[in-house]
Write a protein that holds these residues in place. Structure first.
Motif, PDB file in Angstrom:
ATOM      1  N   VAL A   1     -38.567  43.915  56.303  1.00  0.00           N
ATOM      2  CA  VAL A   1     -38.500  43.567  57.720  1.00  0.00           C
ATOM      3  C   VAL A   1     -39.758  44.050  58.437  1.00  0.00           C
ATOM      4  CG1 VAL A   1     -37.241  43.918  59.876  1.00  0.00           C
ATOM      5  CG2 VAL A   1     -35.984  43.619  57.732  1.00  0.00           C
ATOM      6  N   PHE A   2     -40.178  45.271  58.134  1.00  0.00           N
ATOM      7  CA  PHE A   2     -41.353  45.852  58.781  1.00  0.00           C
ATOM      8  C   PHE A   2     -42.603  45.031  58.494  1.00  0.00           C
ATOM      9  CE2 PHE A   2     -44.908  48.701  59.265  1.00  0.00           C
ATOM     10  CZ  PHE A   2     -44.578  49.466  60.362  1.00  0.00           C
ATOM     11  N   VAL A   3     -42.849  44.728  57.234  1.00  0.00           N
ATOM     12  CA  VAL A   3     -44.053  43.974  56.849  1.00  0.00           C
ATOM     13  C   VAL A   3     -43.975  42.537  57.364  1.00  0.00           C
ATOM     14  CG1 VAL A   3     -45.396  43.116  54.888  1.00  0.00           C
ATOM     15  CG2 VAL A   3     -44.450  45.430  54.837  1.00  0.00           C
ATOM     16  N   ALA A   4     -42.762  41.945  57.347  1.00  0.00           N
ATOM     17  CA  ALA A   4     -42.616  40.565  57.830  1.00  0.00           C
ATOM     18  C   ALA A   4     -42.945  40.481  59.318  1.00  0.00           C
ATOM     19  CB  ALA A   4     -41.198  40.073  57.567  1.00  0.00           C
ATOM     20  N   LEU A   5     -42.508  41.458  60.105  1.00  0.00           N
ATOM     21  CA  LEU A   5     -42.820  41.457  61.534  1.00  0.00           C
ATOM     22  C   LEU A   5     -44.318  41.586  61.774  1.00  0.00           C
ATOM     23  CD1 LEU A   5     -39.986  43.600  63.177  1.00  0.00           C
ATOM     24  CD2 LEU A   5     -40.637  41.268  63.804  1.00  0.00           C
ATOM     25  N   LEU A   6     -44.965  42.501  61.057  1.00  0.00           N
ATOM     26  CA  LEU A   6     -46.411  42.674  61.213  1.00  0.00           C
ATOM     27  C   LEU A   6     -47.167  41.407  60.829  1.00  0.00           C
ATOM     28  CD1 LEU A   6     -47.563  46.223  60.015  1.00  0.00           C
ATOM     29  CD2 LEU A   6     -47.823  45.182  62.258  1.00  0.00           C
ATOM     30  N   THR A   7     -46.755  40.784  59.737  1.00  0.00           N
ATOM     31  CA  THR A   7     -47.417  39.555  59.290  1.00  0.00           C
ATOM     32  C   THR A   7     -47.184  38.425  60.287  1.00  0.00           C
ATOM     33  OG1 THR A   7     -47.029  40.251  56.996  1.00  0.00           O
ATOM     34  CG2 THR A   7     -47.685  37.974  57.354  1.00  0.00           C
ATOM     35  N   HIS A   8     -45.978  38.373  60.832  1.00  0.00           N
ATOM     36  CA  HIS A   8     -45.651  37.354  61.846  1.00  0.00           C
ATOM     37  C   HIS A   8     -46.582  37.484  63.050  1.00  0.00           C
ATOM     38  CE1 HIS A   8     -43.138  34.683  64.257  1.00  0.00           C
ATOM     39  NE2 HIS A   8     -43.131  35.595  65.216  1.00  0.00           N
ATOM     40  N   ILE A   9     -46.800  38.710  63.505  1.00  0.00           N
ATOM     41  CA  ILE A   9     -47.720  38.938  64.628  1.00  0.00           C
ATOM     42  C   ILE A   9     -49.125  38.496  64.249  1.00  0.00           C
ATOM     43  CG2 ILE A   9     -48.716  40.686  66.154  1.00  0.00           C
ATOM     44  CD1 ILE A   9     -46.153  42.348  65.640  1.00  0.00           C
ATOM     45  N   HIS A  10     -49.526  38.773  63.011  1.00  0.00           N
ATOM     46  CA  HIS A  10     -50.864  38.392  62.547  1.00  0.00           C
ATOM     47  C   HIS A  10     -51.017  36.875  62.539  1.00  0.00           C
ATOM     48  CE1 HIS A  10     -54.343  39.615  59.636  1.00  0.00           C
ATOM     49  NE2 HIS A  10     -54.746  38.921  60.668  1.00  0.00           N
TER      50      HIS A  10
ATOM     51  N   ALA B   1     -51.561  56.668  72.812  1.00  0.00           N
ATOM     52  CA  ALA B   1     -52.952  56.358  72.484  1.00  0.00           C
ATOM     53  C   ALA B   1     -53.346  54.929  72.857  1.00  0.00           C
ATOM     54  CB  ALA B   1     -53.193  56.586  70.989  1.00  0.00           C
ATOM     55  N   GLY B   2     -52.364  54.119  73.283  1.00  0.00           N
ATOM     56  CA  GLY B   2     -52.671  52.736  73.661  1.00  0.00           C
ATOM     57  C   GLY B   2     -52.900  51.817  72.475  1.00  0.00           C
ATOM     58  N   TYR B   3     -52.323  52.161  71.316  1.00  0.00           N
ATOM     59  CA  TYR B   3     -52.585  51.384  70.096  1.00  0.00           C
ATOM     60  C   TYR B   3     -51.664  50.173  69.947  1.00  0.00           C
ATOM     61  CZ  TYR B   3     -55.488  55.320  68.564  1.00  0.00           C
ATOM     62  OH  TYR B   3     -56.457  56.290  68.467  1.00  0.00           O
ATOM     63  N   TRP B   4     -50.505  50.179  70.621  1.00  0.00           N
ATOM     64  CA  TRP B   4     -49.615  49.025  70.473  1.00  0.00           C
ATOM     65  C   TRP B   4     -50.289  47.743  70.956  1.00  0.00           C
ATOM     66  CZ3 TRP B   4     -45.907  49.192  67.236  1.00  0.00           C
ATOM     67  CH2 TRP B   4     -45.097  50.307  67.068  1.00  0.00           C
ATOM     68  N   SER B   5     -51.056  47.848  72.020  1.00  0.00           N
ATOM     69  CA  SER B   5     -51.701  46.648  72.568  1.00  0.00           C
ATOM     70  C   SER B   5     -52.709  46.044  71.595  1.00  0.00           C
ATOM     71  CB  SER B   5     -52.401  46.993  73.886  1.00  0.00           C
ATOM     72  OG  SER B   5     -53.398  47.975  73.688  1.00  0.00           O
ATOM     73  N   LEU B   6     -53.237  46.868  70.680  1.00  0.00           N
ATOM     74  CA  LEU B   6     -54.202  46.346  69.710  1.00  0.00           C
ATOM     75  C   LEU B   6     -53.568  45.302  68.799  1.00  0.00           C
ATOM     76  CD1 LEU B   6     -56.093  49.593  68.583  1.00  0.00           C
ATOM     77  CD2 LEU B   6     -56.695  47.988  70.394  1.00  0.00           C
TER      78      LEU B   6
ATOM     79  N   ARG C   1     -58.817  42.960  67.333  1.00  0.00           N
ATOM     80  CA  ARG C   1     -58.540  44.339  66.940  1.00  0.00           C
ATOM     81  C   ARG C   1     -57.142  44.509  66.330  1.00  0.00           C
ATOM     82  NH1 ARG C   1     -60.261  48.454  71.548  1.00  0.00           N
ATOM     83  NH2 ARG C   1     -60.259  49.810  69.711  1.00  0.00           N
ATOM     84  N   HIS C   2     -56.538  43.404  65.901  1.00  0.00           N
ATOM     85  CA  HIS C   2     -55.189  43.471  65.332  1.00  0.00           C
ATOM     86  C   HIS C   2     -55.133  44.394  64.117  1.00  0.00           C
ATOM     87  CE1 HIS C   2     -51.227  42.193  63.976  1.00  0.00           C
ATOM     88  NE2 HIS C   2     -51.749  41.975  62.793  1.00  0.00           N
ATOM     89  N   LEU C   3     -56.068  44.243  63.205  1.00  0.00           N
ATOM     90  CA  LEU C   3     -56.056  45.068  61.989  1.00  0.00           C
ATOM     91  C   LEU C   3     -56.308  46.539  62.314  1.00  0.00           C
ATOM     92  CD1 LEU C   3     -57.951  42.739  59.494  1.00  0.00           C
ATOM     93  CD2 LEU C   3     -55.511  43.213  59.601  1.00  0.00           C
ATOM     94  N   GLU C   4     -57.113  46.785  63.333  1.00  0.00           N
ATOM     95  CA  GLU C   4     -57.313  48.159  63.769  1.00  0.00           C
ATOM     96  C   GLU C   4     -55.990  48.763  64.239  1.00  0.00           C
ATOM     97  OE1 GLU C   4     -59.864  50.547  67.203  1.00  0.00           O
ATOM     98  OE2 GLU C   4     -60.454  48.519  66.602  1.00  0.00           O
ATOM     99  N   GLY C   5     -55.186  47.936  64.937  1.00  0.00           N
ATOM    100  CA  GLY C   5     -53.863  48.392  65.352  1.00  0.00           C
ATOM    101  C   GLY C   5     -52.973  48.707  64.171  1.00  0.00           C
ATOM    102  N   ILE C   6     -53.058  47.901  63.097  1.00  0.00           N
ATOM    103  CA  ILE C   6     -52.265  48.163  61.891  1.00  0.00           C
ATOM    104  C   ILE C   6     -52.683  49.479  61.245  1.00  0.00           C
ATOM    105  CG2 ILE C   6     -51.756  47.356  59.559  1.00  0.00           C
ATOM    106  CD1 ILE C   6     -51.836  44.535  60.534  1.00  0.00           C
ATOM    107  N   LEU C   7     -53.983  49.758  61.218  1.00  0.00           N
ATOM    108  CA  LEU C   7     -54.460  51.018  60.635  1.00  0.00           C
ATOM    109  C   LEU C   7     -53.899  52.211  61.406  1.00  0.00           C
ATOM    110  CD1 LEU C   7     -58.208  50.090  59.965  1.00  0.00           C
ATOM    111  CD2 LEU C   7     -56.398  50.362  58.265  1.00  0.00           C
ATOM    112  N   HIS C   8     -53.878  52.117  62.729  1.00  0.00           N
ATOM    113  CA  HIS C   8     -53.313  53.206  63.532  1.00  0.00           C
ATOM    114  C   HIS C   8     -51.805  53.324  63.303  1.00  0.00           C
ATOM    115  CE1 HIS C   8     -56.964  54.223  65.604  1.00  0.00           C
ATOM    116  NE2 HIS C   8     -57.116  53.010  66.078  1.00  0.00           N
ATOM    117  N   LEU C   9     -51.131  52.188  63.173  1.00  0.00           N
ATOM    118  CA  LEU C   9     -49.697  52.207  62.922  1.00  0.00           C
ATOM    119  C   LEU C   9     -49.391  52.846  61.567  1.00  0.00           C
ATOM    120  CD1 LEU C   9     -46.839  51.456  63.735  1.00  0.00           C
ATOM    121  CD2 LEU C   9     -47.242  49.146  62.830  1.00  0.00           C
TER     122      LEU C   9
END
Length: 593
Positions: free
Chosen positions: A141-150, A201-206, A212-220
């Motif tokens: 579920v976690f990876v599917a949501l992240l991929t969906h956003i991507h 840190a304001g990383y959700w908006s990334l 900067r989507h992938l940068e947000g994933i790295l912070h997550l």
């Protein structure tokens, strides 16, 4: 064959029932009639979960209050909620596709199903029962949501400003809803600290930013390592098979999570270091800059862990290879990765042999045209000076003197990041060299102080007379800089160095002639402050040319009476710099007078 036909007939009838109930749910009176209708869907979901999900998804865009209630009731059902959630997840994993229409973005209903699935999942996660049912496939579920956003942020029609899209099917709104669902997933799992860390840190908006989507994933990934470490193992098992997927979005999402998880000790314990390094080396040869950037981020995370000497030195070389990249983000990541290594292995004296090599290769980056690269490189030089062994200190002192002029000039830039890193690095240089210039350096970092620069110039000229020609050659190079603040700073520093070198008279006529040519070129500079500073320094160089002419006994007499000539000659005075803060006379009077 007969059984198959019977199943198809039953499935068709079940779908028809689901569609009718969902289509009329808003007109059914609330209370017992509404509950009875939803109970029918709940009963059907026990045996025909996939059909119920497909029928419900057709009415989930937009997902109004009535449909949201249906999703909530399905998630709270004691039986069938797991199956419903599983089929929602399968739909969520698909790639949504759209075509632009006059009313916004539309598409084939089958391809809109992932968007509806994200909406349904968000409503289901509000139930504790659903959270418990999902434990078995949480990583999926976690990876599917992240991929969906991507998928959404990579769509050509995506824009972060949802107001520019005149449809309820705004891509930005869908992406933001998926991010909120991701937060809800972590919160329901008790990972409040991870959510708050990202929020603060304001990383959700990334995650909603195409760039900067992938940068947000790295912070997550880092947030999960710190605050949800128990999930790292399951997530690794989910993403490793996807590191080479057919869809670029799936591949990049998996690789970003993988690179981010390398900061976890658990990851290093689960996977052999040799395997991890081999994978990152493979990414470094990828033609896509983004993949090479992720490789360097992974190497930087690997540097956080205890390594063998041979492996550490190999990491240093691979990180330095990243400095040759054309993309600013990749170069900065390579510099940061090496900074991680230096910071987390400060007592590894065997790395000292690499320090000179690193410092030498840093030189081009210290004057790089990209502000971020320049600031990062200057900061890394300062880290090289930490806890050096005696046999390496002398070599690094040579590197400091070789880069002293660039540091002093960049200290007078307009970029706050560059100035801050220059100030920090020069303070480290001051400590290692045993100078007493810290006050002057700090003042120069914040004010346009000619007095502070004059004192630093005098110290360098008097203490290192054999390097004066080298200092002046560096200023000559910066007179050709495309940045006006650096051209002006080079002209001013040249004037002060020339003024203070009269007693030693160690500069050749060739160097003075080059300086004359450089300053004459700056006299016609379009920036008035640059041409003004060049005129003042030009006077100093011409006077030095006259005093450099005598030879033999006349030169000795000139040195003997240098103090007398100095009392007559005034110190050069330049106009205040328009690029920096004006001088604070009170500060200088307290310090110098």
């Amino acid at each position: 064959m007969e059984e198959r036909r019977t199943r198809e007939i039953i499935s068709s009838q079940v779908l028809e029932i689901v569609v009718r109930i969902c289509g009329q749910i808003g007109s059914i009176p609330e209370g017992p009639p509404r509950r009875a209708a939803v109970d029918i869907l709940t009963l059907l979901a026990k045996e025909y979960a996939e059909i119920v999900v497909l029928g419900l998804l057709k009415y989930s865009l937009p997902c109004d209050r009535d449909i949201s209630d249906v999703w909530g009731r399905l998630s709270r059902a004691s039986e069938g909620s797991t199956a419903v959630l599983w089929h929602v997840l399968q739909q969520l994993k698909e790639r949504p596709r759209f075509h632009e229409s006059p009313d916004g973005y539309a598409g084939d209903p089958a391809w809109q199903a992932p968007l509806a699935a994200a909406r349904g999942l968000g409503e289901m996660l509000k139930s504790y029962t659903c959270t418990m049912a999902m434990q078995g496939f949480y990583p999926q579920v976690f990876v599917a949501l992240l991929t969906h956003i991507h998928f959404l942020v990579r769509h050509p029609g995506y824009t972060e400003d949802a107001s520019t899209e005149n449809s309820s099917l705004s891509l930005a709104e869908h992406a933001r809803f998926a991010v909120e669902t991701l937060k809800h997933l972590l919160t329901k799992d008790g990972r409040h600290l991870a959510v708050l860390w990202m929020e603060k840190a304001g990383y959700w908006s990334l995650l909603c930013s195409p760039e900067r989507h992938l940068e947000g994933i790295l912070h997550l990934a880092r947030a999960l390592v710190i605050h949800a470490g128990s999930h790292v193992t399951g997530l690794l098992a989910e993403i490793i098979p996807k590191l080479c997927s057919e869809d670029e979005e799936r591949t990049l999402t998996a690789r970003a999570l993988f690179a981010g998880f390398l900061c976890s000790r658990r990851t290093i314990q689960l996977l052999p270091c040799k395997t991890i390094i081999g994978k990152l080396e493979e990414w470094q040869t990828d033609p896509r800059p983004t993949v090479r950037w992720l490789s360097l981020h992974g190497l930087g995370n690997m540097a956080l862990h205890t390594q063998k000497v041979k492996r550490l030195k190999a990491l240093v070389l691979k990180m330095m290879e990243g400095w040759k990249a054309e993309e600013e983000r990749t170069v900065k990541e390579a510099i940061q990765a090496l900074g991680n290594l230096l910071r987390h292995h400060p007592k590894k004296s065997y790395l000292g042999s690499c320090y000179v090599q690193i410092a030498e290769q840093l030189r081009p980056l210290l004057r790089d045209g990209r502000e971020g690269v320049r600031a990062a490189a200057i900061g890394l030089f300062g880290k090289l000076l930490h806890k050096l062994r005696p046999r390496h200190r002398s070599q690094m002192k040579e590197q400091i003197l070789s880069n002293m002029v660039p540091f002093l000039l960049h200290l007078q830039e307009t970029s706050p990041d560059v100035v801050e890193n220059c100030e920090w690095t020069l303070a480290r240089c001051n400590d290692l060299m045993g100078w007493k210039l810290l006050e002057q350096l700090e003042i120069m970092a914040h004010y346009d102080s000619q007095e502070a620069l004059s004192q630093i110039s005098r110290h360098l000229v008097q203490r290192y007379p054999d390097r004066v020609a080298s200092f002046l050659r560096h200023t000559l190079d910066y007179m050709k800089s495309p940045m006006a603040p650096l051209r002006r700073a080079a002209a001013v520093l040249t004037g002060f160095i020339i003024y203070h070198l009269e007693a030693s008279n160690v500069v050749s006529q060739e160097v003075l002639a080059s300086l004359l040519g450089g300053l004459l070129g700056l006299e016609g500079d379009p920036e008035p402050s640059v041409s003004s500073a060049a005129a003042v320094s030009l006077h100093q160089v011409r006077r030095a040319c006259r005093t450099a002419a005598p030879r033999g006994l006349l030169r000795l007499l000139g040195r003997a009476f240098c103090c007398l000539s100095r009392s007559v000659e005034e110190k050069p005075r330049f106009e205040d710099s328009p690029f920096r803060r004006k001088r604070s006379l009170e500060v200088f009077e307290d310090i110098y007078y």
